[in-house]
Every structure is written in structure tokens, then in C-alpha cells.
Design a protein around this motif. Structure first.
Motif, PDB file in Angstrom:
ATOM      1  N   LEU A 507     -54.450   8.051  28.144  1.00  0.00           N
ATOM      2  CA  LEU A 507     -55.428   7.395  27.277  1.00  0.00           C
ATOM      3  C   LEU A 507     -56.733   7.617  27.494  1.00  0.00           C
ATOM      4  O   LEU A 507     -56.962   7.787  28.812  1.00  0.00           O
ATOM      5  CB  LEU A 507     -55.197   5.699  27.175  1.00  0.00           C
ATOM      6  CG  LEU A 507     -55.985   4.896  26.599  1.00  0.00           C
ATOM      7  CD1 LEU A 507     -55.802   5.195  25.041  1.00  0.00           C
ATOM      8  CD2 LEU A 507     -56.011   3.141  26.993  1.00  0.00           C
ATOM      9  N   ASP A 508     -57.600   7.976  26.592  1.00  0.00           N
ATOM     10  CA  ASP A 508     -59.039   8.158  26.907  1.00  0.00           C
ATOM     11  C   ASP A 508     -59.960   7.321  25.852  1.00  0.00           C
ATOM     12  O   ASP A 508     -59.198   7.036  24.867  1.00  0.00           O
ATOM     13  CB  ASP A 508     -59.478   9.623  26.617  1.00  0.00           C
ATOM     14  CG  ASP A 508     -59.128  10.218  25.244  1.00  0.00           C
ATOM     15  OD1 ASP A 508     -60.081   9.871  24.490  1.00  0.00           O
ATOM     16  OD2 ASP A 508     -58.028  10.826  24.779  1.00  0.00           O
ATOM     17  N   ASN A 509     -61.299   7.372  26.173  1.00  0.00           N
ATOM     18  CA  ASN A 509     -62.181   6.702  25.328  1.00  0.00           C
ATOM     19  C   ASN A 509     -63.073   7.549  24.738  1.00  0.00           C
ATOM     20  O   ASN A 509     -64.185   7.326  24.605  1.00  0.00           O
ATOM     21  CB  ASN A 509     -62.590   5.486  26.192  1.00  0.00           C
ATOM     22  CG  ASN A 509     -63.820   6.385  27.415  1.00  0.00           C
ATOM     23  OD1 ASN A 509     -63.659   7.392  27.762  1.00  0.00           O
ATOM     24  ND2 ASN A 509     -64.741   5.562  27.818  1.00  0.00           N
ATOM     25  N   GLY A 510     -62.475   8.984  24.260  1.00  0.00           N
ATOM     26  CA  GLY A 510     -63.414   9.552  23.644  1.00  0.00           C
ATOM     27  C   GLY A 510     -63.543   9.324  21.968  1.00  0.00           C
ATOM     28  O   GLY A 510     -63.343   8.517  21.751  1.00  0.00           O
ATOM     29  N   ARG A 511     -63.801  10.426  21.433  1.00  0.00           N
ATOM     30  CA  ARG A 511     -64.328  10.286  20.159  1.00  0.00           C
ATOM     31  C   ARG A 511     -63.264  10.031  19.121  1.00  0.00           C
ATOM     32  O   ARG A 511     -63.454   9.487  17.938  1.00  0.00           O
ATOM     33  CB  ARG A 511     -65.048  11.378  19.613  1.00  0.00           C
ATOM     34  CG  ARG A 511     -64.366  12.617  19.728  1.00  0.00           C
ATOM     35  CD  ARG A 511     -65.343  14.013  19.338  1.00  0.00           C
ATOM     36  NE  ARG A 511     -64.366  15.190  19.429  1.00  0.00           N
ATOM     37  CZ  ARG A 511     -65.084  16.416  19.283  1.00  0.00           C
ATOM     38  NH1 ARG A 511     -66.231  16.506  18.819  1.00  0.00           N
ATOM     39  NH2 ARG A 511     -64.637  17.578  19.508  1.00  0.00           N
ATOM     40  N   GLY A 512     -61.829  10.214  19.480  1.00  0.00           N
ATOM     41  CA  GLY A 512     -60.754  10.153  18.673  1.00  0.00           C
ATOM     42  C   GLY A 512     -60.817  10.801  17.391  1.00  0.00           C
ATOM     43  O   GLY A 512     -61.701  11.801  17.311  1.00  0.00           O
ATOM     44  N   PHE A 513     -59.970  10.720  16.433  1.00  0.00           N
ATOM     45  CA  PHE A 513     -59.742  11.398  15.283  1.00  0.00           C
ATOM     46  C   PHE A 513     -58.740  10.823  14.425  1.00  0.00           C
ATOM     47  O   PHE A 513     -58.206   9.956  14.703  1.00  0.00           O
ATOM     48  CB  PHE A 513     -59.259  13.008  15.620  1.00  0.00           C
ATOM     49  CG  PHE A 513     -57.682  13.191  16.194  1.00  0.00           C
ATOM     50  CD1 PHE A 513     -56.603  13.162  15.455  1.00  0.00           C
ATOM     51  CD2 PHE A 513     -57.513  12.757  17.647  1.00  0.00           C
ATOM     52  CE1 PHE A 513     -55.364  13.209  15.812  1.00  0.00           C
ATOM     53  CE2 PHE A 513     -56.317  12.799  18.121  1.00  0.00           C
ATOM     54  CZ  PHE A 513     -55.088  12.930  17.180  1.00  0.00           C
ATOM     55  N   ASP A 514     -58.735  11.491  13.203  1.00  0.00           N
ATOM     56  CA  ASP A 514     -58.160  10.666  12.027  1.00  0.00           C
ATOM     57  C   ASP A 514     -56.753  11.564  12.063  1.00  0.00           C
ATOM     58  O   ASP A 514     -56.712  12.627  11.623  1.00  0.00           O
ATOM     59  CB  ASP A 514     -58.764  10.938  10.766  1.00  0.00           C
ATOM     60  CG  ASP A 514     -58.040  10.205   9.612  1.00  0.00           C
ATOM     61  OD1 ASP A 514     -57.048   9.655   9.836  1.00  0.00           O
ATOM     62  OD2 ASP A 514     -58.828  10.057   8.517  1.00  0.00           O
ATOM     63  N   THR A 553     -58.016   7.615  21.932  1.00  0.00           N
ATOM     64  CA  THR A 553     -56.794   8.365  21.666  1.00  0.00           C
ATOM     65  C   THR A 553     -55.777   8.111  22.654  1.00  0.00           C
ATOM     66  O   THR A 553     -56.021   8.143  24.029  1.00  0.00           O
ATOM     67  CB  THR A 553     -57.278   9.683  21.741  1.00  0.00           C
ATOM     68  OG1 THR A 553     -57.978   9.997  20.690  1.00  0.00           O
ATOM     69  CG2 THR A 553     -55.927  10.451  21.315  1.00  0.00           C
ATOM     70  N   SER A 554     -54.568   8.007  22.331  1.00  0.00           N
ATOM     71  CA  SER A 554     -53.584   7.483  23.216  1.00  0.00           C
ATOM     72  C   SER A 554     -52.306   8.458  22.870  1.00  0.00           C
ATOM     73  O   SER A 554     -51.778   8.574  21.840  1.00  0.00           O
ATOM     74  CB  SER A 554     -53.031   6.366  22.980  1.00  0.00           C
ATOM     75  OG  SER A 554     -51.828   5.958  23.632  1.00  0.00           O
ATOM     76  N   ILE A 555     -51.836   9.555  23.750  1.00  0.00           N
ATOM     77  CA  ILE A 555     -51.050  10.483  23.900  1.00  0.00           C
ATOM     78  C   ILE A 555     -49.771   9.887  24.720  1.00  0.00           C
ATOM     79  O   ILE A 555     -49.896   9.661  25.822  1.00  0.00           O
ATOM     80  CB  ILE A 555     -51.462  11.917  24.464  1.00  0.00           C
ATOM     81  CG1 ILE A 555     -52.619  12.348  23.543  1.00  0.00           C
ATOM     82  CG2 ILE A 555     -50.282  12.869  24.221  1.00  0.00           C
ATOM     83  CD1 ILE A 555     -52.387  12.484  21.937  1.00  0.00           C
ATOM     84  N   THR A 556     -48.673   9.691  23.982  1.00  0.00           N
ATOM     85  CA  THR A 556     -47.528   9.295  24.792  1.00  0.00           C
ATOM     86  C   THR A 556     -46.183  10.427  24.788  1.00  0.00           C
ATOM     87  O   THR A 556     -46.062  11.003  23.797  1.00  0.00           O
ATOM     88  CB  THR A 556     -46.863   8.020  24.115  1.00  0.00           C
ATOM     89  OG1 THR A 556     -47.873   7.093  24.083  1.00  0.00           O
ATOM     90  CG2 THR A 556     -45.855   7.440  24.880  1.00  0.00           C
ATOM     91  N   VAL A 557     -45.845  10.675  26.010  1.00  0.00           N
ATOM     92  CA  VAL A 557     -44.590  11.864  26.258  1.00  0.00           C
ATOM     93  C   VAL A 557     -43.569  10.957  26.673  1.00  0.00           C
ATOM     94  O   VAL A 557     -43.602   9.947  27.430  1.00  0.00           O
ATOM     95  CB  VAL A 557     -45.197  12.628  27.354  1.00  0.00           C
ATOM     96  CG1 VAL A 557     -44.017  13.692  27.504  1.00  0.00           C
ATOM     97  CG2 VAL A 557     -46.319  13.135  27.091  1.00  0.00           C
TER      98      VAL A 557
END
Length: 566
Positions: A507-514, A553-557
Motif C-alpha cells: 500500500l502506498d499514499n501516492g497519487r493513485g490512478f483511475d 494505491t493497493s496492490i495485492t498478490v
């Protein structure tokens, strides 16, 4: 032994085995078909005779049963007689009329008798000797068979009784007041079953309680063959078809009637008689097959000589080539397969000759590569020593930032150089990821902080090498670098076990994306990681993403949970 002789012997064996197998299968199939047809026809005839005999007995029994509708007359005649002689004579006259109608209306009836236990009886035909009459035993038999009548055989010969008796008790208001016995000639059975089956068939008719009523004359000749006669007598009511062997080893087809019939009928037909001259026809087939086999052997011998000649030429050329003569060529004229083999052999020798020369060149190149590889190993060792020297100098001179940077870089380089390991523990992968983040913190102008929440039992889980680092790199490059300079970047890594799966979230607190407009796997790192996961674990595993534009943004593996083998 030469090839042509071997192939001759093999083909002969194949022909002999095939001939024997086909002949055996033909004989077996023909035998089963003949026996099955014989069973069907015998079974059909037996059912027809069973129905005729059953209908006759049932008809007579029903007519006797009509006496139950005249219980007053039967009772007056057999039990409660009037004192008035006139009334008794009237009852007797009516009783005689009933008996006479039954007697004259059924020509198969030899005699009919109605009697009580005091000696009073009314007879049409010849009176039956009552030696068979045992009231208690007959009552037990009736109770056992579960019907209102019995069929009995009378005579000295067990298999050929002189008379067949249909016996039935007469009751008045539940009281046993007498009996009715109808005698049938055994000729009735002979007329029903005579000439119906095979001439050598054995026929045995009895009741379900074991009383024998009729046996064909041929059965007297088989009294020594106890297993055949015994099998017919003790056949289960539900068995309609059985193959039985007698004491001589000959097979008999045993056919029985339906189990719900009042009769137990068995017919035994010798299988040898059914097959007839099938054995002679089988021998003729074998003889013709042997003659054809002889002709085929002649053709096979000529063919193998021709094949053997070409094979000898081919063998000699291969042996010559095997001794090192690379210019060996094979010349076989014609357009058959051997000519094609000759052309292929010549092409093969040329290719091998060229391949040998190529191998020599490859060996030279391989030696040069090994030398360069050795030099590269020396240079790599020199690089590690140099970095270690820089680290020590930084420690001595108190340049801690550079020391930490060099230390993180050495750990990162050390893990990266382990090319022979495809899998690592989650703990090792996280250490590698920490080194990467530490190096990037010195490189980036933006503040970065990372946190980890790892369940202890997941630290020894086996995962693909470099599975988390590309995800973290993607979070920093495409997420945190878009933040403003005064906003601290945060990376949060979480690992937990869900039943049989290992779930890792970055999980990061970056700008994210659509996610509806931008594909998650545009980058090489995440795309390769996704492909590697599906390749090793299957299509049900992989990477999923959730993103809120401008926030996080949250990336799950998700991969299978597997422990590191010790």
C-alpha cells in the motif's frame, strides 16, 4: 541371425497367433450364439407349456372353489346332516349334480372325490386310495406353499408318478369339514411336454415344495449323472439359465421357468447336441487357415529375401561410415522406401560431416567464453572487495550515510547474483526489498518511510524471487514521486495467511490512478511478475489492484502458502 530370418520368424508367429485367436474367437462366439438361441427357444416353449399347465390346474381349482358358494349343501352332505331322510337325499342329489358337472366338463380329470373324515364320500371315477392322506402333514404343506391347494404325485416311481392329485380342504365358517381330491392322468403332462423340446432333452416337472410330478423317459438314463439331475431338482426358482457339467465333463444347458409359477420346471439340453457338426466346421476352418498360412509363408520368405538384400547393403554402408569414412555414400536404385532411405542416408552423412566441423568451431568459441567468464568472476570478486574497502573507510571516517548506502548496495548485489535460486523465503525477499528502499531513499529527493506488518508464520513461506521488489518499485516511481516535496511518502507492506494461500499487500499514499482508464500491467516489472506467478502457480493466482486517484494505491498478490523445505 540375419534380419531377414528374424522378420520371417516374427511374421510366421504373428500369422499363427492371429489365426488361432480369430478361430478361437469365432468358435466361442458361434457357440455362445447357438447356446443363446437354444435358450431363447427352449425358454419360450417352457413358458408356453407352463402357462398351459398352470391354466388347467387353476381352472380346475376355481371350479372346485365354486363349492364354497354352496357351503350349505357341502356342510349338509359332509357335516351337519338333517334327521329328515328326504332333506338329506336332496342335499346329496345337489352335491352329486355339482360334482358331475365338474367331472364331465373337464375331460382331463380322471376322478373326483369329496369326503369327510367319517368315511362319507362322493366319487366320480375311480376312488383314490387314501394312503397319502395325512391331515396334519397336508395342512403343513398348504401353510408352507401359501395357497389353498396342493398338487401331489401318487405312485411307486419317484420320477414317474401314476396319478397327479389336486388336493384341497373344504371349510365351513372356518371349520375344516372335509376335502376334495381331483385326480389327473400323468398322460396330461406327457401330452403337454411330448415332442416340445430337443430329442435328447431332460424334462423334470415338480411343485415349488419339491414334489415331483413328471419326468421325461430320458431322465432314467441319467440317474447316474447325479449332478445333472440334482441341479435340475435343486435349481433356484429365480435362475432361468445355467450351464452345468456332468460327471463326464459334458456341458448341459439348464433352463428353468418363472419363479411365480406354481410349478418348478427344468429342461436340460446337452450343449454338444446343440452345436451339432460345429466341431467339424471348425476343423475345416483350421485346415483352410493352415493352407493359407503356407501360402503366406512363401510370400513372406520371398519378401524378406528382397528386404534383407537392401538391408544388408544399408548395414554395410552404416558400418563403413561408423569407422570414420565421412565420404561414404549409398546408392539404391528405384522409387521405393529403400531408395528414399538411401537418399536420406546420404543427406545425413553430409549433415553429420558439416555438424562435426561446426562442433569444432563451437568448442573453440566455448573455450574463449570460459576464459572471459573466468575473467568476469575475477572482476566481480574485485568489485566486492572494492565496495567492502569503501564501506570500511566510511566507517573509519564516520561517513555513515555512504556506509549504509554501500552496505545496502552490497546486500542487493549479493542477492541479485544468486542466479541458481528461483525461490526464496518471504523473509529474504523482504530484506532485499528493504535494501532497495534504503538505496532509493538516498537517491530520491522526496522523503520516504516504509512499514511492515508480517505474520510470523509467513516469514518461512517460499515465494518467487523478486516478486515484491517490482511492486514496491512501481509504487515509488509511479506513485510517491508524484507527491509534493513536503508530503512524506509511505510504503506499507503486509503479509498474512488466508487458509491455504499467502496474501501480500503493498500500500502506498501516492497519487493513485483511475483503474478504468489506465491498465495496471503497462509496465514491464508488474507484467513480468504477473506472468511468472501464473506460470508457476496457475491462472487462479496473480496480482490485483485497487486505487483511489490522488489518494492511494493497493496492490495485492495471492500465491499458494508453501513452507521452505529444510
Amino acid at each position: 541371425m540375419k534380419f531377414k530370418y528374424k522378420i520371417t520368424i516374427i511374421l510366421c508367429c504373428i500369422l499363427i497367433v492371429t489365426t488361432g485367436l480369430i478361430s478361437g474367437l469365432w468358435y466361442r462366439y458361434s457357440k455362445e450364439m447357438i447356446v443363446e438361441n437354444a435358450f431363447e427357444s427352449t425358454n419360450l416353449l417352457l413358458r408356453e407349456r407352463d402357462k398351459i399347465l398352470t391354466d388347467t390346474i387353476e381352472s380346475i381349482n376355481n371350479q372346485i372353489g365354486t363349492l364354497a358358494y354352496n357351503n350349505n349343501i357341502v356342510d349338509r352332505y359332509l357335516n351337519n346332516k338333517w334327521e329328515n331322510k328326504y332333506l338329506n337325499d336332496q342335499a346329496t342329489e345337489r352335491m352329486e349334480t355339482l360334482i358331475t358337472n365338474i367331472y364331465t366338463g373337464n375331460p382331463e380329470i380322471y376322478s373326483i372325490e369329496i369326503s369327510n373324515y367319517s368315511g362319507d364320500s362322493l366319487v366320480r371315477g375311480q376312488k383314490i386310495e387314501n394312503g397319502f392322506l395325512n391331515r396334519e402333514e397336508l395342512e403343513r404343506k398348504l401353510e408352507k406353499v401359501g395357497q389353498n391347494y396342493l398338487i401331489l404325485g401318487i405312485g411307486d416311481d419317484r420320477y414317474h408318478p401314476d396319478k397327479i392329485v389336486l388336493f384341497r380342504f373344504l371349510t365351513y365358517y372356518g371349520k375344516n369339514i372335509g376335502y376334495c381330491a381331483v385326480t389327473l392322468e400323468s398322460r396330461e403332462f406327457e401330452d403337454t411336454f411330448e415332442d416340445a423340446f430337443h430329442d435328447d432333452a431332460l424334462i423334470l416337472i415338480g411343485t415349488q415344495d419339491g414334489t415331483l410330478l413328471y419326468a421325461s423317459d430320458e431322465i432314467d438314463e441319467q440317474t447316474g449323472e447325479t449332478n445333472i439331475v440334482s441341479a435340475m431338482e435343486h435349481r433356484d426358482s429365480g435362475d432361468e439359465k445355467t450351464i452345468v457339467k456332468d460327471e463326464k465333463g459334458e456341458e448341459w444347458l439348464l433352463v428353468g421357468n418363472r419363479e411365480y409359477s406354481p410349478f418348478k420346471m427344468s429342461v436340460a439340453v446337452p450343449v454338444a447336441e446343440l452345436l451339432g457338426n460345429m466341431g467339424e466346421r471348425f476343423l475345416n476352418v483350421i485346415l483352410i487357415t493352415v493352407l493359407m498360412l503356407g501360402m503366406l509363408l512363401g510370400v513372406v520368405y520371398i519378401l524378406t529375401r528382397w528386404i534383407g538384400r537392401n538391408i544388408d547393403i544399408l548395414t554395410e554402408a552404416i558400418q563403413t561410415f561408423g569407422k570414420g569414412r565421412m565420404d561414404t555414400e549409398l546408392q539404391l536404385e528405384g522409387k521405393d522406401e529403400f531408395a528414399k532411405v538411401s537418399q536420406a542416408f546420404n543427406i545425413m552423412t553430409q549433415d553429420i560431416k558439416q555438424l562435426t566441423e561446426d562442433i569444432r568451431e563451437k568448442e573453440k568459441e566455448k573455450m574463449a567464453l570460459e576464459i572471459r567468464s573466468l575473467q568476469g568472476q575475477i572482476n566481480l570478486h574485485f568489485l566486492f572487495n572494492t565496495l567492502n574497502t569503501i564501506k570500511n573507510l566510511c566507517y573509519i571516517q564516520r561517513v555513515t550515510n555512504v556506509e549504509h548506502l554501500v552496505d545496502a548496495f552490497m546486500k542487493l548485489l549479493h542477492i541479485s547474483m544468486e542466479q541458481d535460486k528461483e525461490f526464496v523465503t518471504l523473509k529474504t525477499e523482504l530484506q532485499y526489498t528493504e535494501c532497495y528502499i534504503e538505496i532509493y531513499k538516498y537517491k530520491s529527493v522526496y522523503p520516504i518511510r516504509y512499514y511492515m506488518d508480517i505474520e510470523p508464520e509467513t516469514e518461512d513461506a517460499r515465494i518467487l524471487k523478486f516478486m515484491i521488489q517490482p511492486i514496491v518499485e512501481n509504487a515509488i516511481v509511479h506513485g510517491l514521486e508524484g507527491n509534493s516535496e513536503d508530503q512524506e511518502g509511505v510504503i506499507f507492506i503486509k503479509a498474512k495467511r488466508e487458509e491455504e494461500d499467502l496474501v501480500i499487500t503493498v500500500l502506498d499514499n501516492g497519487r493513485g490512478f483511475d483503474t478504468r482508464k489506465i491498465a495496471m500491467f503497462n509496465g514491464i516489472g508488474l507484467s513480468n511478475t504477473e506472468k511468472r506467478i501464473k506460470l508457476h502457480y496457475g491462472e487462479q493466482y496473480g496480482i490485483t489492484a485497487e486505487s483511489i486517484e490522488g489518494i492511494s494505491t493497493s496492490i495485492t498478490v495471492r500465491v499458494p502458502f508453501r513452507k521452505e523445505q529444510s
